[in-house]
Design a protein around this motif. Structure first.
Motif, mmCIF file in Angstrom:
data_model
loop_
_atom_site.group_PDB
_atom_site.id
_atom_site.type_symbol
_atom_site.label_atom_id
_atom_site.label_comp_id
_atom_site.label_asym_id
_atom_site.label_seq_id
_atom_site.Cartn_x
_atom_site.Cartn_y
_atom_site.Cartn_z
ATOM 1 N N ILE A 148 0.720 -1.147 0.079
ATOM 2 C CA ILE A 148 0.081 0.030 0.023
ATOM 3 C C ILE A 148 0.740 1.221 0.222
ATOM 4 N N VAL A 149 1.894 1.504 0.795
ATOM 5 C CA VAL A 149 2.702 2.454 0.795
ATOM 6 C C VAL A 149 3.413 2.891 -0.624
ATOM 7 N N ARG A 150 3.342 1.947 -1.312
ATOM 8 C CA ARG A 150 4.030 2.407 -2.650
ATOM 9 C C ARG A 150 2.913 3.154 -3.562
ATOM 10 N N ASN A 151 1.364 2.985 -3.130
ATOM 11 C CA ASN A 151 0.530 3.739 -3.799
ATOM 12 C C ASN A 151 0.496 3.280 -5.270
ATOM 13 N N PRO A 152 0.382 2.119 -5.579
ATOM 14 C CA PRO A 152 0.625 1.741 -7.073
ATOM 15 C C PRO A 152 -0.716 1.907 -7.800
ATOM 16 N N LYS A 153 -0.426 1.586 -9.099
ATOM 17 C CA LYS A 153 -1.544 1.603 -10.182
ATOM 18 C C LYS A 153 -2.661 0.547 -9.878
ATOM 19 N N ALA A 154 -2.078 -0.583 -9.408
ATOM 20 C CA ALA A 154 -2.816 -1.791 -9.412
ATOM 21 C C ALA A 154 -2.191 -2.790 -8.144
ATOM 22 N N PHE A 155 -3.047 -3.682 -7.438
ATOM 23 C CA PHE A 155 -2.608 -4.419 -6.489
ATOM 24 C C PHE A 155 -2.864 -5.839 -7.264
ATOM 25 N N LEU A 156 -1.972 -6.853 -7.017
ATOM 26 C CA LEU A 156 -1.838 -8.094 -7.466
ATOM 27 C C LEU A 156 -1.681 -9.116 -6.228
ATOM 28 N N PHE A 157 -2.761 -9.991 -6.123
ATOM 29 C CA PHE A 157 -2.742 -10.927 -4.856
ATOM 30 C C PHE A 157 -2.734 -12.174 -5.555
ATOM 31 N N ASP A 158 -1.674 -12.948 -4.996
ATOM 32 C CA ASP A 158 -1.422 -14.576 -5.616
ATOM 33 C C ASP A 158 -1.779 -15.441 -4.311
ATOM 34 N N GLU A 159 -2.961 -15.647 -4.179
ATOM 35 C CA GLU A 159 -3.515 -16.754 -2.969
ATOM 36 C C GLU A 159 -3.072 -16.359 -1.689
ATOM 37 N N PRO A 160 -3.041 -14.952 -1.208
ATOM 38 C CA PRO A 160 -2.642 -14.448 -0.146
ATOM 39 C C PRO A 160 -3.115 -14.981 1.193
ATOM 40 N N LEU A 161 -4.422 -16.017 1.351
ATOM 41 C CA LEU A 161 -4.761 -16.336 2.287
ATOM 42 C C LEU A 161 -4.600 -17.790 2.681
ATOM 43 N N SER A 162 -4.001 -18.368 1.690
ATOM 44 C CA SER A 162 -3.830 -19.940 1.460
ATOM 45 C C SER A 162 -3.211 -20.483 2.816
#
Length: 356
Positions: A148-162
């Motif tokens: 979040i701190v990078r304030n990117p254009k998009a977030f990509l989540f790769d199975e973060p809750l597994s």
């Protein structure tokens, strides 16, 4: 925020095709979930968007700019992995600020960004702790804060809750979705868990065998699946599938559908092939004293929320789910009603939906 456009993207490993021509447009501010079984290509597609792998063919555009040849650091995206990948010797604050320090941001800018992200994620009181002093959910929040701190254009989540237990996954699903709403960010989320897909997505992209099977809102895929794969993958308990025969009703504009010797429904209209697969959701199978479909009870599973009954119709398995607590026991015969409007019909050879 950013639009992401994927145009005829293919990925091969040697002679083995993994992605077989992906076309997808993700709108700015949208939360899109890529869902499918292991090996379907969903994580590969995410890695291509991130620039961690090269495409074999096709274009990836972010805000209208082709990024195929851009390294990950120049794509202005942030990725959250299944593994938290935190620096064990650094505090929460230092883990979150590290990328900004590498970019030579000022101390005031870094402090402001870290404090803002920490407040959003409930990490204010944990800033000086090391990863070993955190729970799994807290570590995942730090990994999200680092993005979040990078304030990117998009977030990509790769199975973060597994790696989290069931109760923590439920909590983190809410937190990620709320965070997306607060940031109004473009998010692409990969999971094999269809419950995560149903509860989090603006749109679901169902993938199988390196091909997109269907794209749509969660309830669209649930209520109106394009084929047997989508119908069977989305929903828990899974949709029932019954091999059936169809025959015209003499003197009527309708067709009888039979499972073995058991007539299960009369479908209005004509055009069904003689062999079909009948799909019905377990919660749409109705126990009814006036029902015309006999079924034998094999097993009854009380869940607290409701009851799952495993039945037999014409020698084939059928699941029923009800929030009631019916008194049934193995071996007895019950009567069912299967409403024609609740049935979904499929081609037994191709799995494609049959619409009449």
């Amino acid at each position: 925020m950013a639009n992401i456009d994927i145009r005829d993207v293919r990925k091969n490993y040697g002679a083995v095709p993994i992605l077989k021509g992906i076309d997808l447009s993700i709108r700015s501010g949208e939360f899109v979930v890529l869902v499918g079984p292991s090996g379907c290509g969903k994580s590969t597609l995410l890695r291509l968007i991130a620039g961690l792998e090269d495409t074999s063919q096709g274009q990836i555009l972010i805000d209208g700019t082709t990024v195929n040849d851009l390294p990950p650091k120049d794509r202005d995206i942030a990725m959250v992995f299944q593994s938290y990948a935190l620096y064990p010797h650094m505090s929460v604050r230092d883990n979150m600020s590290y990328a900004l320090k590498l970019r030579k941001k000022t101390a005031d800018f870094i402090a402001g960004a870290v404090n803002k992200a920490g407040a959003k994620l409930g990490l204010d009181a944990l800033q000086e702790r090391k990863p070993r002093q955190l729970s799994g959910g807290q570590r995942q929040r730090v990994a999200m804060g680092r993005a979040i701190v990078r304030n990117p254009k998009a977030f990509l989540f790769d199975e973060p809750l597994s790696n989290l237990d069931a109760r923590l996954r439920e909590q983190m699903r809410f937190e990620i979705r709320k965070l997306h709403r607060d940031l109004n960010a473009t998010s692409v989320y990969v999971t094999h868990d269809q419950i995560e897909a149903m509860t989090m997505a603006d749109r679901i992209v169902a993938m199988h065998g390196g091909v997109i099977q269907q794209v749509g809102a969660p309830l669209e895929l649930y209520d109106d699946p394009a084929n047997m794969f989508v119908a069977g993958f989305i929903g828990s308990p899974a949709m029932n599938f019954l091999n059936a025969d169809a025959a015209p009703v003499s003197g009527s504009d309708g067709q009888i559908v039979k499972v073995g010797d058991t007539e299960v429904a009369t479908i209005p209209g004509r055009g069904l092939p003689p062999k079909v697969v009948v799909g019905i959701r377990p919660e749409r199978v109705q126990l009814s004293a006036e029902g015309s479909v006999p079924a034998r009870v094999d097993l009854v599973e009380p869940t607290g929320l409701g009851t799952v009954a495993h039945l037999q119709i014409g020698g084939q398995d059928l699941k029923l789910f009800t929030t009631d607590r019916p008194q049934m026991s193995a071996g007895e015969t019950v009567k069912l009603r299967l409403a024609p409007g609740d049935l979904r019909l499929f081609d037994p050879d191709t799995g494609a939906r049959i619409r009449i």
